[in-house]
Design a protein around this motif. Structure first.
Motif, mmCIF file in Angstrom:
data_model
loop_
_atom_site.group_PDB
_atom_site.id
_atom_site.type_symbol
_atom_site.label_atom_id
_atom_site.label_comp_id
_atom_site.label_asym_id
_atom_site.label_seq_id
_atom_site.Cartn_x
_atom_site.Cartn_y
_atom_site.Cartn_z
ATOM 1 N N ILE A 121 0.988 -0.935 -0.314
ATOM 2 C CA ILE A 121 -0.053 -0.026 0.457
ATOM 3 C C ILE A 121 1.006 1.582 -0.197
ATOM 4 C CG2 ILE A 121 -1.452 -1.503 1.138
ATOM 5 C CD1 ILE A 121 -1.897 0.244 3.954
ATOM 6 N N ARG A 122 0.431 2.400 -0.671
ATOM 7 C CA ARG A 122 1.315 3.740 -0.782
ATOM 8 C C ARG A 122 0.411 4.431 -1.096
ATOM 9 N NH1 ARG A 122 4.728 0.488 1.222
ATOM 10 N NH2 ARG A 122 6.213 -0.438 0.203
ATOM 11 N N ARG A 123 0.771 5.591 -0.954
ATOM 12 C CA ARG A 123 0.180 7.451 -1.041
ATOM 13 C C ARG A 123 0.276 8.061 -2.620
ATOM 14 N NH1 ARG A 123 -3.484 9.506 2.374
ATOM 15 N NH2 ARG A 123 -1.952 8.758 4.488
ATOM 16 N N VAL A 124 -1.093 7.601 -3.650
ATOM 17 C CA VAL A 124 -1.054 8.741 -4.297
ATOM 18 C C VAL A 124 -0.509 10.236 -4.437
ATOM 19 C CG1 VAL A 124 -2.319 9.295 -6.729
ATOM 20 C CG2 VAL A 124 -2.268 7.129 -5.743
ATOM 21 N N VAL A 125 0.652 10.280 -5.053
ATOM 22 C CA VAL A 125 1.115 11.944 -4.541
ATOM 23 C C VAL A 125 1.279 13.082 -5.853
ATOM 24 C CG1 VAL A 125 1.870 12.072 -2.340
ATOM 25 C CG2 VAL A 125 3.208 11.464 -4.345
ATOM 26 N N GLY A 126 1.424 12.044 -7.121
ATOM 27 C CA GLY A 126 1.307 12.437 -8.097
ATOM 28 C C GLY A 126 0.437 12.429 -9.452
ATOM 29 N N LEU A 127 -0.222 13.154 -9.949
ATOM 30 C CA LEU A 127 -0.719 12.198 -11.456
ATOM 31 C C LEU A 127 -0.410 12.444 -12.330
ATOM 32 C CD1 LEU A 127 -4.696 14.102 -9.632
ATOM 33 C CD2 LEU A 127 -3.574 11.638 -9.839
ATOM 34 N N PRO A 128 -0.990 12.281 -13.500
ATOM 35 C CA PRO A 128 -0.280 12.231 -14.693
ATOM 36 C C PRO A 128 0.103 13.588 -15.209
ATOM 37 C CG PRO A 128 -2.090 9.730 -14.822
ATOM 38 C CD PRO A 128 -2.477 11.032 -13.222
ATOM 39 N N GLY A 129 0.641 13.660 -16.095
ATOM 40 C CA GLY A 129 0.890 15.691 -15.897
ATOM 41 C C GLY A 129 1.918 15.974 -14.860
ATOM 42 N N ASP A 130 1.847 16.130 -13.907
ATOM 43 C CA ASP A 130 2.750 16.654 -12.899
ATOM 44 C C ASP A 130 4.027 16.476 -13.436
ATOM 45 O OD1 ASP A 130 0.168 17.437 -11.791
ATOM 46 O OD2 ASP A 130 0.081 15.811 -9.715
ATOM 47 N N GLU A 131 4.640 17.914 -12.872
ATOM 48 C CA GLU A 131 6.070 17.769 -12.844
ATOM 49 C C GLU A 131 6.915 17.734 -10.836
ATOM 50 O OE1 GLU A 131 8.955 20.414 -14.420
ATOM 51 O OE2 GLU A 131 8.825 21.111 -12.255
ATOM 52 N N VAL A 132 6.463 16.516 -10.368
ATOM 53 C CA VAL A 132 7.237 16.276 -8.939
ATOM 54 C C VAL A 132 8.668 16.640 -8.220
ATOM 55 C CG1 VAL A 132 5.136 15.199 -8.689
ATOM 56 C CG2 VAL A 132 7.077 13.841 -9.579
ATOM 57 N N SER A 133 9.027 17.217 -7.684
ATOM 58 C CA SER A 133 10.232 16.985 -7.520
ATOM 59 C C SER A 133 10.103 16.996 -5.699
ATOM 60 C CB SER A 133 10.955 18.266 -7.433
ATOM 61 O OG SER A 133 9.739 19.378 -6.667
ATOM 62 N N MET A 134 11.883 16.597 -5.246
ATOM 63 C CA MET A 134 11.705 16.669 -3.524
ATOM 64 C C MET A 134 13.017 16.814 -3.419
ATOM 65 S SD MET A 134 11.813 13.183 -1.475
ATOM 66 C CE MET A 134 9.672 12.771 -1.110
ATOM 67 N N ILE A 135 12.729 17.689 -2.008
ATOM 68 C CA ILE A 135 14.016 18.953 -1.242
ATOM 69 C C ILE A 135 13.999 18.355 0.200
ATOM 70 C CG2 ILE A 135 15.448 20.334 -0.602
ATOM 71 C CD1 ILE A 135 13.634 21.804 -3.004
ATOM 72 N N ASP A 136 14.347 18.003 0.721
ATOM 73 C CA ASP A 136 14.888 17.046 2.109
ATOM 74 C C ASP A 136 13.148 15.964 2.839
ATOM 75 O OD1 ASP A 136 17.590 19.142 2.260
ATOM 76 O OD2 ASP A 136 16.190 20.335 3.810
ATOM 77 N N TYR A 137 13.236 15.544 1.423
ATOM 78 C CA TYR A 137 12.067 14.511 2.285
ATOM 79 C C TYR A 137 11.460 15.079 2.143
ATOM 80 C CZ TYR A 137 15.403 11.282 4.099
ATOM 81 O OH TYR A 137 16.588 10.546 3.789
ATOM 82 N N LYS A 138 10.891 17.071 1.644
ATOM 83 C CA LYS A 138 9.201 17.124 1.279
ATOM 84 C C LYS A 138 8.745 17.393 -0.134
ATOM 85 C CE LYS A 138 10.234 20.589 5.325
ATOM 86 N NZ LYS A 138 11.421 19.969 5.550
#
Length: 232
Positions: A121-138
């Motif tokens: 099980i996981r949480r959906v945080v990004g949808l098709p077409g999104d641009e996602v990035s992470m800095i310091d686990y955020k």
């Protein structure tokens, strides 16, 4: 007279047999229908790790809806096994029979499950077409067509907590699951999923984006532990 008694006895015996057959078929039908619902419509899942803590600790029990395979941002989803291995016919039949008679609670081939060889099980945080990035686990997201970047919590009405406990100053960022990655643009059929425990969870940071076909069901209701009962 004896013939009449014999005929009456035979008739009563046949009626009794029909009643027995009726009740056997009736209860077997209920059993089959319940199994079909539990195995193919609603899934009961018990977490085995702390990958979704703090809100979904290890040992939590959740009901998933197998008819809902179109996740929204912030949804908790049940995913198929990350690796597929061919099972022998004997193993498949044994899995099917035991899973059927235990209402999906026991599947022999999963008792010896290894990482990536069982449902997650996981949480959906990004949808098709999104641009996602992470800095310091955020996590930061720029939705398709938007000019601005938002935190994940600004884009969903779902309420949840993530574990991003401060790491020591001497922490080696190359060890464990990375808390930083450059922007990734998701494809038309790609979703980015993360565990709520951002420090030590294996998720899309390791696998990359997942396809909709890899999502088996969406969470409906958490019924254990009792102090964390909630609807999703």
């Amino acid at each position: 007279m004896n013939k009449e008694l014999l005929a009456l006895s035979y008739s009563m015996k046949k009626r009794f047999q029909r009643k027995v057959v009726f009740f056997v078929v009736y209860f077997l039908s209920i059993f089959v229908v319940l199994n079909l619902i539990i195995n193919f419509v609603f899934y009961s899942y018990k977490t085995k790790s702390y990958s979704m803590s703090p809100d979904i600790p290890a040992g939590s029990c959740i009901i998933f809806n197998g008819l809902d395979k179109n996740p929204s941002r912030g949804d908790v989803v049940l995913m198929n096994e990350r690796t597929k291995e061919s099972k022998g016919m004997g193993v498949k039949v044994l899995d099917l029979l035991i899973s059927f008679f235990t209402f999906g609670q026991v599947t022999p081939s999963k008792l010896l499950g290894e990482m990536g060889k069982e449902e997650l099980i996981r949480r959906v945080v990004g949808l098709p077409g999104d641009e996602v990035s992470m800095i310091d686990y955020k996590l930061y997201i720029k939705p398709k067509g938007e000019k601005h970047v938002f935190s994940e919590f600004e884009l969903t009405s779902k309420t949840y907590n993530v574990d991003v406990r401060p790491y020591p100053a001497v922490w080696d960022m190359e060890v464990g699951v990375s808390g930083y990655f450059d922007p990734i643009i998701l494809g038309d059929d790609e979703y980015f999923v993360l565990g709520d425990n951002r420090i030590s969870c294996v998720d899309s940071r390791i696998w990359g984006p997942v396809k909709k076909s890899e999502i088996k069901a969406s969470a409906l209701f958490q019924f254990y532990p009792l102090d964390k009962i909630k609807a999703f």
